[in-house]
Design a protein around this motif. Structure first.
Motif, short mmCIF file in Angstrom:
data_model
loop_
_atom_site.label_atom_id
_atom_site.label_comp_id
_atom_site.label_asym_id
_atom_site.label_seq_id
_atom_site.Cartn_x
_atom_site.Cartn_y
_atom_site.Cartn_z
N LYS A 122 0.82 -1.20 0.00
CA LYS A 122 0.00 0.00 0.00
C LYS A 122 0.86 1.25 0.00
O LYS A 122 0.50 2.27 -0.61
CB LYS A 122 -0.92 -0.01 1.22
CG LYS A 122 -1.90 1.16 1.25
CD LYS A 122 -2.84 1.06 2.44
CE LYS A 122 -3.81 2.25 2.46
NZ LYS A 122 -4.74 2.16 3.62
N ALA A 123 2.00 1.19 0.68
CA ALA A 123 2.89 2.35 0.77
C ALA A 123 3.86 2.45 -0.42
O ALA A 123 4.68 3.37 -0.48
CB ALA A 123 3.68 2.29 2.07
N GLY A 124 3.78 1.48 -1.34
CA GLY A 124 4.68 1.48 -2.48
C GLY A 124 6.09 1.08 -2.12
O GLY A 124 7.05 1.42 -2.83
N ARG A 125 6.22 0.33 -1.05
CA ARG A 125 7.53 -0.13 -0.59
C ARG A 125 7.88 -1.45 -1.24
O ARG A 125 7.02 -2.23 -1.64
CB ARG A 125 7.52 -0.29 0.94
CG ARG A 125 7.08 0.96 1.72
CD ARG A 125 8.20 1.95 1.88
NE ARG A 125 9.31 1.36 2.61
CZ ARG A 125 9.36 1.29 3.97
NH1 ARG A 125 8.37 1.78 4.69
NH2 ARG A 125 10.41 0.76 4.56
N GLU A 126 9.18 -1.74 -1.28
CA GLU A 126 9.64 -3.02 -1.81
C GLU A 126 9.18 -4.17 -0.90
O GLU A 126 9.25 -4.05 0.33
CB GLU A 126 11.17 -3.05 -1.89
CG GLU A 126 11.74 -2.21 -3.02
CD GLU A 126 11.46 -2.79 -4.38
OE1 GLU A 126 11.41 -4.04 -4.50
OE2 GLU A 126 11.26 -2.02 -5.33
N PRO A 127 8.72 -5.27 -1.46
CA PRO A 127 8.33 -6.41 -0.63
C PRO A 127 9.51 -6.90 0.22
O PRO A 127 10.61 -7.06 -0.28
CB PRO A 127 7.93 -7.48 -1.66
CG PRO A 127 7.56 -6.70 -2.89
CD PRO A 127 8.48 -5.52 -2.90
N GLY A 128 9.26 -7.08 1.51
CA GLY A 128 10.32 -7.54 2.40
C GLY A 128 11.25 -6.46 2.90
O GLY A 128 12.24 -6.75 3.57
N SER A 129 10.93 -5.19 2.59
CA SER A 129 11.81 -4.08 3.01
C SER A 129 11.63 -3.71 4.48
O SER A 129 12.44 -2.97 5.03
CB SER A 129 11.57 -2.85 2.14
OG SER A 129 10.23 -2.40 2.24
N VAL A 130 10.57 -4.22 5.10
CA VAL A 130 10.30 -3.93 6.51
C VAL A 130 10.47 -5.22 7.31
O VAL A 130 9.88 -6.25 6.99
CB VAL A 130 8.88 -3.39 6.72
CG1 VAL A 130 8.59 -3.16 8.20
CG2 VAL A 130 8.68 -2.09 5.93
#
Length: 245
Positions: A28-36
């Protein structure tokens, strides 16, 4: 140390659900998968629960209290269970040596004195053979209410923040890894997360490397992810209500 199949199944189901929620927040935030990354917080929960997390493949958990964490480290070691612990709670300077003996990371550095104490404690721990890893990754805790009881470096005290960053960055046995923040109860969490991300980015640019931002807990991690958090700390949302106060 033993844990029941029922407890394992309960935690495993919550862990799977939590990962889905975090991945959805990333998308939803447009972040890379697995970046958190997710840091399970095991404060007040028994070592057996940590054993379940280890069985699920989790390698790092967060603890708030030195004595409680040290007890779990010892109990797990006796049971032959491998787990790394991050100290995420406020640390008294006199406890720096003790924390340096068992902590794989520290997320709550908030003074030059504490940074120096952790560095000395690391040196002593290495000399005594209490640990093998010779570098302690550290996050600096930011304060948005200047409440000494809650810990953290005041976000608007630029000179002090520079000094604490320099103390960690220049220490022989510490590595400056980023920042941690807990929004004050009266604050708007999104505003705090955004400001913390801005501070983190400014120092990342100065140092020429990426820095982590630990922000967001069980109730607000999606908002924290939307504002750039790279580590979310989840206790109740994974392990349930704490069994003691």
């Amino acid at each position: 140390m033993e844990f029941t199949d029922e407890r394992r199944d309960e935690i495993a189901a919550k862990w799977e659900s939590l990962q889905v929620e975090v991945r959805a927040a990333e998308e939803k935030a447009g972040r890379e998968p697995g970046s958190v990354s997710i840091l399970p917080v095991t404060k007040f929960h028994p070592a057996a629960d940590v054993g379940v997390l280890a069985d699920l493949g989790i390698e790092l958990v967060g603890e708030n209290r030195e004595q409680e964490a040290r007890g779990k480290v010892d109990e797990l070691a006796e049971a032959g269970i491998e787990m790394r612990f991050a100290m995420i709670g406020q640390i008294q300077s006199k406890k720096a040596n003790a924390v340096a003996r068992w902590a794989s990371e520290v997320h709550s550095v908030d003074s030059v004195k504490l940074a120096n104490g952790l560095d000395r404690g690391m040196g002593l721990a290495l000399e005594r053979g209490d640990r093998t890893a010779d570098t302690l990754p550290c996050l600096i805790q930011l304060s948005f209410d200047n409440d000494a009881n809650r810990g953290g470096v005041p976000r608007d005290d630029v000179a002090l923040l520079d000094d604490v960053v320099a103390a960690v960055e220049n220490a022989e046995h510490l590595f400056f890894s980023g920042f941690m923040v807990v929004p004050p109860r009266e604050a708007v969490p999104g505003e705090v997360f955004a400001a913390a991300r801005s501070i983190c980015d400014a120092y990342a640019e100065k140092l020429g490397r990426d820095l982590r931002l630990s922000a967001g807990m069980s109730g607000d991690f999606a908002e924290a992810i939307a504002h750039g958090s790279t580590v979310v700390r989840v206790g109740t949302g994974l392990l349930g209500a704490r069994p003691v106060g």
